[in-house]
Design an enzyme around this catalytic site. Structure first.
Site, PDB file in Angstrom:
ATOM      1  N   VAL A  12     -43.191 -37.691 -63.391  1.00 49.59           N
ATOM      2  CA  VAL A  12     -43.281 -36.581 -64.402  1.00 49.59           C
ATOM      3  C   VAL A  12     -44.470 -36.903 -65.020  1.00 49.59           C
ATOM      4  O   VAL A  12     -45.111 -37.805 -65.285  1.00 49.59           O
ATOM      5  CB  VAL A  12     -42.046 -36.462 -65.473  1.00 49.59           C
ATOM      6  N   SER A  13     -45.216 -35.654 -65.793  1.00 50.83           N
ATOM      7  CA  SER A  13     -46.435 -35.895 -66.273  1.00 50.83           C
ATOM      8  C   SER A  13     -46.493 -36.329 -67.656  1.00 50.83           C
ATOM      9  O   SER A  13     -47.746 -37.204 -68.188  1.00 50.83           O
ATOM     10  CB  SER A  13     -47.486 -34.603 -66.456  1.00 50.83           C
ATOM     11  N   THR A  14     -45.208 -36.099 -68.320  1.00 53.55           N
ATOM     12  CA  THR A  14     -45.525 -36.752 -69.862  1.00 53.55           C
ATOM     13  C   THR A  14     -44.163 -37.379 -70.145  1.00 53.55           C
ATOM     14  O   THR A  14     -43.230 -37.291 -69.300  1.00 53.55           O
ATOM     15  CB  THR A  14     -45.532 -35.359 -70.814  1.00 53.55           C
TER      16      THR A  14
END
Length: 200
Positions: A12-14
């Protein structure tokens, strides 16, 4: 028949996002297919645009693939593996050469099946086409610039300035940055002249 050893890759990016849904779906797929999950590799809060060196779990995944720790990599989607076409093509080439299969849930790609293998090869063809198009555009741009009389490559410096920089390098004492500033050139120019001096 021996169950395929499977590695799950989650990303996941964040930090605010969670890999829980990706994991649940992929575990259900593995159970239905009879794959044995040997390890879960997770990069949380890491952008897919970042290279392998900035994605520790992804780096470990590829090292373990080379060690033949598993036969198959399963990921939620192709964009979990990478956002850059260059990174993605590199990854696909690497796993393909290692003989590791790939399952991408969202795209329905499963290289353990003949149809999935064919689709995988098509992706490679499109990637090669993309590279060829980029090369063609670059060459066309260079040819156009030449036909318009534009000089290509690094700008050259005059002989007097080059001699003065070489003399400063010979005497030593001053650092590269100081010499560059004193002569109004970039540090890379000083480095190039230093390399030529060393090679001479």
């Amino acid at each position: 028949m021996t169950a395929k050893r499977c590695a799950l890759y989650l990303r996941v990016s964040t930090d605010g996002q969670t890999t829980l849904n990706q994991r649940r779906e992929l575990e259900a797929v593995a159970e239905r297919a009879g794959w044995q999950i040997v390890e879960v590799y997770e990069d949380a809060g890491v952008s897919g645009a970042k290279g392998r060196d900035q994605r520790p779990a992804f780096d470990r995944l590829l090292k373990d693939a080379a060690r033949r720790r598993f036969d198959l990599i399963a990921a939620w989607s192709v964009d979990r593996l990478g956002r850059s076409l260059q990174h993605l093509v590199g990854f696909l080439d690497e796993v393909h050469q290692l003989g590791v299969d790939l399952y991408l849930h969202q795209q329905g790609i499963d290289t353990t099946t003949p149809a999935g293998k064919a689709l995988f090869q098509m992706m490679g063809v499109f990637a090669e086409f993309e590279r060829a198009m980029i090369r063609e555009r670059v060459h066309a741009g260079l040819n156009r610039a030449r036909s318009q009389g534009k000089r290509l490559g690094r700008p050259t410096i005059d002989a007097d300035k080059a001699a003065a920089i070489t003399a400063a390098l010979r005497t030593g004492g001053a650092g590269l940055h100081k010499i560059a500033k004193a002569h109004g050139v970039g540090v890379s120019t000083v480095q190039r002249l230093k390399a030529e001096l060393t090679a001479a």
